[in-house]
Write an enzyme that holds these catalytic residues in place. Structure first.
Site, short mmCIF file in Angstrom:
data_model
loop_
_atom_site.label_atom_id
_atom_site.label_comp_id
_atom_site.label_asym_id
_atom_site.label_seq_id
_atom_site.Cartn_x
_atom_site.Cartn_y
_atom_site.Cartn_z
N ASP A 287 -2.14 1.52 3.23
CA ASP A 287 -2.04 2.94 2.90
C ASP A 287 -2.73 3.72 4.01
OD1 ASP A 287 -1.60 5.37 1.59
OD2 ASP A 287 -2.33 4.64 -0.34
N HIS A 288 -2.45 5.01 4.06
CA HIS A 288 -3.13 5.90 4.99
C HIS A 288 -4.34 6.51 4.29
CE1 HIS A 288 0.99 6.40 7.10
NE2 HIS A 288 0.23 5.58 7.81
N TYR A 461 -1.53 8.88 -0.37
CA TYR A 461 -0.42 8.52 -1.26
C TYR A 461 0.74 7.81 -0.54
CZ TYR A 461 -2.71 12.79 -3.09
OH TYR A 461 -3.61 13.77 -3.46
N HIS A 462 0.42 6.85 0.32
CA HIS A 462 1.47 6.16 1.08
C HIS A 462 1.38 4.64 0.95
CE1 HIS A 462 1.38 9.86 3.99
NE2 HIS A 462 2.02 10.13 2.86
N PRO A 463 1.33 4.07 -0.26
CA PRO A 463 1.24 2.61 -0.37
C PRO A 463 2.53 1.92 0.06
CG PRO A 463 1.59 3.57 -2.54
CD PRO A 463 1.40 4.72 -1.59
#
Length: 535
Positions: A287-288, A461-463
């Protein structure tokens, strides 16, 4: 109920694939665990934080993060048609050429940048830029922001320029690096999700059935072939050709494990019989991550006034009658991509700049006015995992992101703080500051900077990555996204990414679905007449 294809998950990838397959003339069942995305909080861009924690959010939380003071952090995911494209901040970013050329090495040359660029263009209906890099006839509207907070945003861009970071018009063109305004997935000031762009225009076709409130319990596998999906309420959806899992980076590995595909030892803990041993299911989570730098501002030029009287009425009227004003904001209005080390081949840091004091996912509203910067780690080395909490499909899986496990991730974020601090202390942005808010003073000591990063670490919110695709036998899916060890089963969503892309991940997820459709026979000239449903 029989269909050619059964798609589990009506999110960013599922809506795209449902449209493309029904355009082929195939019969398609699209199963979405949530409901419709027909509320104002979805339609109004700036209202997306209102969806957090609601019935349209899966409302995940991490396991305690060992390297961030053991905190458990909130992780929103869209639970409605459109998935997280109905919940996100709408930034349209494809990533860097190097991301896909790396995929070509890890997976197959067909995933290289030159090969996937036409797929990005196929889905895009670009409203403002006319050049080789963009598409103009696709379903997904991509546009400039209609009413950004220009004064404070321009102050950030100018301050960054004085620190040596060039202004750019297009992060998705020939060169990603630079600072500027983000483009958004919006249509005339409204959110454009994959549900509105791809699914709505074909919902009345005879060969497409959309089922909401349809939580999948397992994929039925007979003789090593996926033949159906069973939902928690006992319905069975049979697939004549394939089952496609598009439930996202948390939901897809969970469903595979519930169906007997995963690490045999982990499955045995929950009494699940092994159908196909695949030890990497749920692993490779990326994730980021980011942390905040926030300054107070003495003037009412930020988004802090959006919900406050008497200004809220004016903002609402502007939105309702002109589709303009603060309600059209994507919140993270400007930003940039930069390298913390000039020797790097591509950016390792992204800046999200918001003309508002964005705290606690928008749930905390500080007094006064301000603006925030989120230095964001683009290429994390740390890897986490998704594990079953139970064999009960209604229970959320356990998410252990393992952020900051690798010391280099910490070092990159600390360099990001120093760069962000210098920009915030440069004119003309510093001229708007009345005081420091978070941290309470500019930090210069390495130990203080690291402490701030660990204490306030969060994510964007980038899984991705939990059903990794690859050419190697250990990968969960092969280069055509077929689950190894099971016929008639694919995974099509962000979980298949072997490495995370540089930038927000919604556009790459849409591209992955476009590519899957091509692998399954779709061509852009093929628009068949509606087929009759079977069963």
């Amino acid at each position: 109920m029989k269909h050619d294809y059964v798609i589990v998950g009506g999110g960013s990838a599922g809506c795209v694939l449902a449209r493309r397959l029904c355009e082929l003339g195939a019969t398609v069942a699209l199963l979405e665990a949530g409901g419709e995305a027909d509320v104002n909080e979805v339609k109004i861009p700036a209202a997306f934080p209102k969806l957090f924690g609601s019935e349209r959010d899966w409302n995940y939380h991490t396991e305690p993060i060992a390297h961030a003071h053991g905190r458990r952090l909130y992780m929103p995911r869209g639970k409605m048609l459109g998935g997280s494209s109905s919940l996100n901040a709408m930034l349209y970013l494809r990533g860097h050429r190097a991301d896909y050329d790396e995929w070509a090495e890890l997976v197959d040359e067909s995933w290289g940048y030159d090969a996937v660029l036409p797929l990005f263009k196929r889905s895009e209906r670009q409203q403002n830029i006319r050049d080789h890099w963009h598409g103009h006839a696709g379903p997904m509207h991509v546009s400039d922001q209609r009413s950004p907070r220009t004064e404070v945003c321009e102050a950030f861009i100018e301050a960054a320029s004085r620190q040596g970071y060039a202004r750019t018009r297009d992060f998705n063109g020939a060169e990603q690096e630079g600072v500027g305004y983000f483009q958004c997935t919006q249509r005339w000031g409204h959110r454009e999700s994959t549900a509105t762009a791809f699914l709505e225009p074909v919902r009345d076709r005879d060969n497409l059935d959309v089922y909401t409130r349809a939580l999948a319990a397992k994929v039925v596998i007979e003789g090593q072939r996926a033949v159906a999906v069973v939902t928690v309420d006992g319905r069975r959806f049979e697939a004549e050709r394939e089952v496609i899992v598009a439930a996202g980076a948390f939901g897809s590995p969970q469903l595979l494990m519930l169906s007997g595909i995963g690490d045999p030892d982990a499955l045995a803990e929950h009494g699940i019989d092994v159908v196909a041993a695949s030890r990497e299911v749920g692993k490779n989570l990326q994730d980021h991550v980011l942390f905040p730098i926030i300054h107070k501002c003495g003037r009412a030029i930020t988004l802090d006034t959006v919900e406050k009287l008497p200004r809220v009425a004016g903002h609402l009227l502007s939105f309702l009658f002109r589709r303009r004003g603060a309600f059209t904001s994507c919140v993270a209005e400007v930003g940039g991509f930069l390298r913390t080390d000039p020797s790097l081949e591509a950016p390792d840091l992204q800046f999200h700049f918001a003309p508002v004091q964005f705290l606690d996912h928008g749930k905390t509203v500080p007094d006064g006015h301000g603006y925030a910067l989120g230095p964001t780690l683009l290429r994390p080395r740390s890897r986490g995992e998704v594990r079953l909490a139970s064999a009960d499909p209604t229970r959320l899986p356990r998410v252990d992101p393992n952020w900051l496990h690798d010391p280099e991730d910490v070092a990159t974020l600390c360099r990001g703080y120093a760069i962000g601090r210098d920009i915030f202390e440069s004119s003309p942005l510093v001229d708007l500051k009345t005081s420091d808010f978070r941290p309470e003073r500019p930090l210069t000591e390495p130990a203080d900077i690291e402490a701030h990063v660990r204490q306030h670490l969060d994510h964007i919110y980038h899984p991705v990555g939990t059903c990794r695709m690859g050419r190697d036998a250990a990968s969960v899916v092969d280069p055509e996204l077929r689950v190894r060890g099971v016929e008639g089963l694919r995974v099509v969503d962000a979980s298949v990414m072997p490495t995370i892309t540089r930038g927000n991940t919604n556009a790459p997820t849409i591209m992955i679905a476009e590519k899957a459709a091509v692998m399954m026979g779709y061509e852009p000239t093929v628009v068949a007449s509606p087929a009759r449903r079977t069963g």
